[in-house]
Every structure is written in C-alpha cells, then in structure tokens.
Enzyme design. Structure first.
Site, PDB file in Angstrom:
ATOM      1  N   THR A  27       0.856  -1.186   0.000  1.00  0.00           N
ATOM      2  CA  THR A  27       0.000   0.000   0.000  1.00  0.00           C
ATOM      3  C   THR A  27       0.892   1.237   0.000  1.00  0.00           C
ATOM      4  O   THR A  27       1.967   1.224   0.586  1.00  0.00           O
ATOM      5  CB  THR A  27      -0.862  -0.011   1.278  1.00  0.00           C
ATOM      6  OG1 THR A  27      -1.781  -1.082   1.208  1.00  0.00           O
ATOM      7  CG2 THR A  27      -1.625   1.294   1.460  1.00  0.00           C
TER       8      THR A  27
ATOM      9  N   ARG B 254     -13.809  -7.097  -1.190  1.00  0.00           N
ATOM     10  CA  ARG B 254     -13.096  -6.859   0.060  1.00  0.00           C
ATOM     11  C   ARG B 254     -12.574  -5.427   0.108  1.00  0.00           C
ATOM     12  O   ARG B 254     -11.989  -4.932  -0.836  1.00  0.00           O
ATOM     13  CB  ARG B 254     -11.936  -7.832   0.179  1.00  0.00           C
ATOM     14  CG  ARG B 254     -11.093  -7.668   1.457  1.00  0.00           C
ATOM     15  CD  ARG B 254      -9.818  -6.929   1.209  1.00  0.00           C
ATOM     16  NE  ARG B 254      -8.940  -6.910   2.372  1.00  0.00           N
ATOM     17  CZ  ARG B 254      -7.832  -6.184   2.455  1.00  0.00           C
ATOM     18  NH1 ARG B 254      -7.485  -5.417   1.445  1.00  0.00           N
ATOM     19  NH2 ARG B 254      -7.075  -6.225   3.551  1.00  0.00           N
ATOM     20  N   VAL B 255     -12.811  -4.746   1.212  1.00  0.00           N
ATOM     21  CA  VAL B 255     -12.302  -3.397   1.429  1.00  0.00           C
ATOM     22  C   VAL B 255     -11.352  -3.443   2.618  1.00  0.00           C
ATOM     23  O   VAL B 255     -11.715  -3.951   3.687  1.00  0.00           O
ATOM     24  CB  VAL B 255     -13.446  -2.393   1.699  1.00  0.00           C
ATOM     25  CG1 VAL B 255     -12.877  -1.011   2.017  1.00  0.00           C
ATOM     26  CG2 VAL B 255     -14.378  -2.315   0.492  1.00  0.00           C
TER      27      VAL B 255
ATOM     28  N   ASP C 258      -8.071  -1.442   5.009  1.00  0.00           N
ATOM     29  CA  ASP C 258      -7.998  -0.310   5.942  1.00  0.00           C
ATOM     30  C   ASP C 258      -7.771   1.031   5.254  1.00  0.00           C
ATOM     31  O   ASP C 258      -8.124   2.075   5.812  1.00  0.00           O
ATOM     32  CB  ASP C 258      -6.860  -0.549   6.934  1.00  0.00           C
ATOM     33  CG  ASP C 258      -5.505  -0.577   6.253  1.00  0.00           C
ATOM     34  OD1 ASP C 258      -4.723   0.377   6.425  1.00  0.00           O
ATOM     35  OD2 ASP C 258      -5.209  -1.553   5.542  1.00  0.00           O
TER      36      ASP C 258
ATOM     37  N   THR D 204      -0.008   0.819   6.452  1.00  0.00           N
ATOM     38  CA  THR D 204       0.155  -0.204   5.424  1.00  0.00           C
ATOM     39  C   THR D 204       0.331  -1.553   6.094  1.00  0.00           C
ATOM     40  O   THR D 204       0.830  -1.631   7.209  1.00  0.00           O
ATOM     41  CB  THR D 204       1.377   0.100   4.528  1.00  0.00           C
ATOM     42  OG1 THR D 204       1.631  -1.023   3.675  1.00  0.00           O
ATOM     43  CG2 THR D 204       2.623   0.372   5.349  1.00  0.00           C
ATOM     44  N   GLY D 205      -0.101  -2.618   5.429  1.00  0.00           N
ATOM     45  CA  GLY D 205       0.074  -3.949   5.991  1.00  0.00           C
ATOM     46  C   GLY D 205      -1.191  -4.773   5.899  1.00  0.00           C
ATOM     47  O   GLY D 205      -1.986  -4.617   4.969  1.00  0.00           O
TER      48      GLY D 205
ATOM     49  N   GLY E 184      -4.610  -5.459   6.354  1.00  0.00           N
ATOM     50  CA  GLY E 184      -5.690  -4.508   6.561  1.00  0.00           C
ATOM     51  C   GLY E 184      -6.697  -4.890   7.621  1.00  0.00           C
ATOM     52  O   GLY E 184      -7.170  -4.039   8.372  1.00  0.00           O
TER      53      GLY E 184
END
Length: 283
Positions: free
Chosen positions: A154, A182-183, A185, A204-205, A207
């Site tokens: 991200t 899928r959504v 973070d 980032t990472g 989510g």
C-alpha cells in the site's frame, strides 16, 4: 512553519535488490512531486494527493496501475485522503476503472455529501467529475500476474505545509487474491488514514488487523504535547503485533513537523523531504 513531506511505498517484502532500489527510487520521485507543491506555497492536501498520484502511476507499487489481482483476476482499488485542518475526508473503495483512485477520493471530500463511496457508483461519479477512466485490463501489469503473495505495498503520504496544515492520503490495490468486494484499511478513516490538528498518519500492511486496531487513530490518540512520535508509533505497532500477529507499518507526522517511520515487515520503503529540500530515505 517549515514544510515537511513523508512518503511510504508499503510494508512487505522486496526479495531482489532491484526491487528494493526501485521502491526507493519511486518513493523519492513521488515525494519530490509532493514537495514541489509545498515549495510553491500549496497546501498539504494538494501535496499528499500529488505524491500519491505519482505512486499510483508507478507500476512498481500496489496502487493504481500496479495493483494486485483479486481472486477473480481483476483489480479492485481503495483510497482515502484527509485534511487535518478541517477534518474533512473522502474515500473510495472497490473501484476498477479509475487511473487515480486518490483523485476520486479528493472529489468525494470536496463534494462533502459523503465520506466513503464504493464500486461502480463512485466510478460514474468520478467520470462525471472529469476524472480519467481506463479499461481495467490496462491496470494489470505482468509483475502482478506473477507476483509473490506475501507483499502488501500500500502507498501513502503525510505532509505539513507552510501554514501548519496537516494532511494524509493512502492508496492500495489491496491484498493479492482477495475476495471480490473486500475493502481494507486504506479507505477507512481512522484505520489506515487519518489527519487532524495533532498529526497525520498513513498505514500499510494486513488490513483486517489494522481495521480492528483502528491503528491510525490509536497512534494519534497517544500523541500528546510532549510525546515522541517515534516512540508513540512503535508502541502502537507493538500492540498490534502482540494482539494480532500482523505485519504492518506506518508513517506519522506531527504538528511540529516531527516524524516517525515504523514497520515490523521485512521492508517498507520511505522518503522524507524537509527544510531546504533535504532528502532522507530508507527501507
């Protein structure tokens, strides 16, 4: 106030030296795009948008034209942008045809009726606003067709402008092989993206873990007047890792221009520009 801008290219793994070099190069190029806005007297909000759009246009990153593929082999992208001086925010999620999702998020912010819009409706809104749409196939790169599944990448940016205003923006293609719809973070205000008078954060990472932790807001909640940003960011990330076992990272900028870059993934490319244009970067 002396402007500061900080960019990240995502927490994940860069298995080859060329990947690492490319991530650093791309982060610096994007940071310079945002820095040019600040040096010209532009706002932090304009600067973070410019930097993130540059990252979306760089196929080396998991955003825009380099986005990973979902379980159906399609690109679905999320993005958010937030103005810390007004706490106005805009976000889009599960978009498939927009070259620059962060620009659509900015239009949502400016319209002011909603904060988060998703799917085909937001794409129609963006086209009506004059933003560029592309064939989804044009966003799929050979790298993503053969990419390693462990990377996240991200992208995001935080900035402080000469008027002391803070802003944050984040954009992503999400997780490789994610379920359609899928959504993560990045598009969720307070989770992957947040800015107010205290500071600005882009995460980032993994989510789902970041969402459960409301990580961006957790970081800013610990940012008192005398708090060290690096210590606050490290503590929040440690809590996340202990509670969820997730890999993640974040960049933080406070109202004094102090910054933090933390991650527990093998790599997270970043670039900071400040003062008279001094550049620092790393993994």
């Amino acid at each position: 106030m002396s402007p500061v801008l900080l960019v990240h290219g995502g927490a994940g793994r860069y298995p080859e030296a060329d990947d690492r070099a490319g991530a650093l190069e791309g982060c610096e190029a994007a940071a310079r795009e945002g820095w040019a806005v600040l040096r010209a007297g532009g706002s932090a909000l304009d600067a973070v948008q410019a930097a993130v759009m540059a990252l979306e246009d760089d196929p080396r990153f998991n955003a825009g034209s380099g986005s990973v593929l979902n379980a159906e082999g399609r690109v679905e992208m999320d993005a958010a942008i937030m103005d810390g001086s007004t706490v106005r925010a805009g976000a889009v999620a599960a978009v498939t045809t927009l070259r620059n999702p962060v620009a659509a998020a900015r239009r949502v912010l400016e319209e002011g009726r909603t904060v988060l819009r998703v799917g085909p409706a937001v794409e129609a809104f963006a086209r009506a606003q004059g933003l560029e749409a592309v064939d989804p196939a044009a966003l799929i790169t050979p790298r993503q067709q053969a990419r390693w599944q462990a990377a996240h990448e991200t992208v995001g940016c935080v900035a402080l402008d000469a008027q002391g205003r803070l802003a944050a923006a984040t954009s992503t293609g999400g997780l490789f092989d994610k379920p359609p719809g899928r959504v993560g973070d990045s598009a969720l205000i307070g989770c992957g993206t947040y800015a107010d008078e205290r500071g600005a954060v882009s995460c980032t990472g993994q989510g789902e873990a970041i969402i459960r932790a409301a990580l961006a807001m957790r970081v800013l909640s610990g940012l008192g007047a005398d708090a060290d940003p690096q210590a606050v960011a490290r503590q929040a990330l440690l809590w996340l890792a202990q509670r969820t076992g997730a890999e993640a990272g974040l960049i933080l900028l406070d109202h004094q221009g102090r910054s933090a870059v933390v991650h527990n993934a093998p790599h997270m490319a970043f670039c900071r520009i400040e003062g008279e244009g001094q550049v620092s970067r790393g993994l």
